[in-house]
Scaffold this motif. Structure first.
Motif, short mmCIF file in Angstrom:
data_model
loop_
_atom_site.label_atom_id
_atom_site.label_comp_id
_atom_site.label_asym_id
_atom_site.label_seq_id
_atom_site.Cartn_x
_atom_site.Cartn_y
_atom_site.Cartn_z
N GLU A 6 60.71 76.54 -24.30
CA GLU A 6 61.93 76.05 -24.93
C GLU A 6 63.13 76.34 -24.03
OE1 GLU A 6 64.22 74.27 -28.08
OE2 GLU A 6 62.18 74.12 -27.34
N VAL A 7 63.17 77.53 -23.43
CA VAL A 7 64.24 77.88 -22.50
C VAL A 7 64.20 76.94 -21.29
CG1 VAL A 7 65.08 79.64 -20.89
CG2 VAL A 7 64.47 80.27 -23.23
N ALA A 8 63.02 76.68 -20.78
CA ALA A 8 62.88 75.78 -19.62
C ALA A 8 63.37 74.38 -19.97
CB ALA A 8 61.43 75.73 -19.16
N ARG A 9 63.06 73.89 -21.15
CA ARG A 9 63.50 72.56 -21.58
C ARG A 9 65.02 72.49 -21.70
NH1 ARG A 9 65.61 70.17 -25.66
NH2 ARG A 9 65.52 71.97 -27.04
N ILE A 10 65.60 73.48 -22.36
CA ILE A 10 67.06 73.50 -22.53
C ILE A 10 67.75 73.67 -21.19
CG2 ILE A 10 69.00 74.70 -23.62
CD1 ILE A 10 66.93 75.57 -25.83
N VAL A 25 67.27 83.01 -26.62
CA VAL A 25 67.26 84.22 -25.78
C VAL A 25 68.43 85.15 -26.02
CG1 VAL A 25 65.97 83.09 -23.92
CG2 VAL A 25 68.47 83.07 -23.87
N GLY A 26 69.38 84.78 -26.87
CA GLY A 26 70.55 85.61 -27.12
C GLY A 26 71.73 85.15 -26.28
N ALA A 27 72.93 85.50 -26.75
CA ALA A 27 74.17 85.01 -26.14
C ALA A 27 74.35 85.48 -24.70
CB ALA A 27 75.37 85.42 -26.98
#
Length: 70
Positions: free
Chosen positions: A7-11, A53-55
């Motif tokens: 999800e992090v990679a996509r965003i 992942v947090g701010a």
């Protein structure tokens, strides 16, 4: 790769593509981009990735992308 990493990679890829397009627009290689739109998309991407992942980590990732794009 777990769900959060994908999800992090996509965003991250989405943010990178949008910032790259914005940079091109501001440099005249594409239609002129509106500053407000760019700012809104950056904020939306940062907020979306922050949910995963947090701010603090989200800000770090966006800054890393911005440095990469130049």
């Amino acid at each position: 790769m777990n769900h959060n990493q994908s999800e992090v990679a996509r965003i991250r890829a989405q943010i990178e593509a949008e910032l790259s397009g914005a940079k091109q627009g501001l440099e005249g290689f594409a239609e002129t981009a509106k500053h407000r739109f760019i700012t809104e998309r950056m904020a939306a991407g940062c907020n979306e990735i922050a949910e995963v992942v947090g701010a603090q980590e989200a800000r770090r990732i966006v800054c890393e992308i911005m440095e990469k794009i130049g």
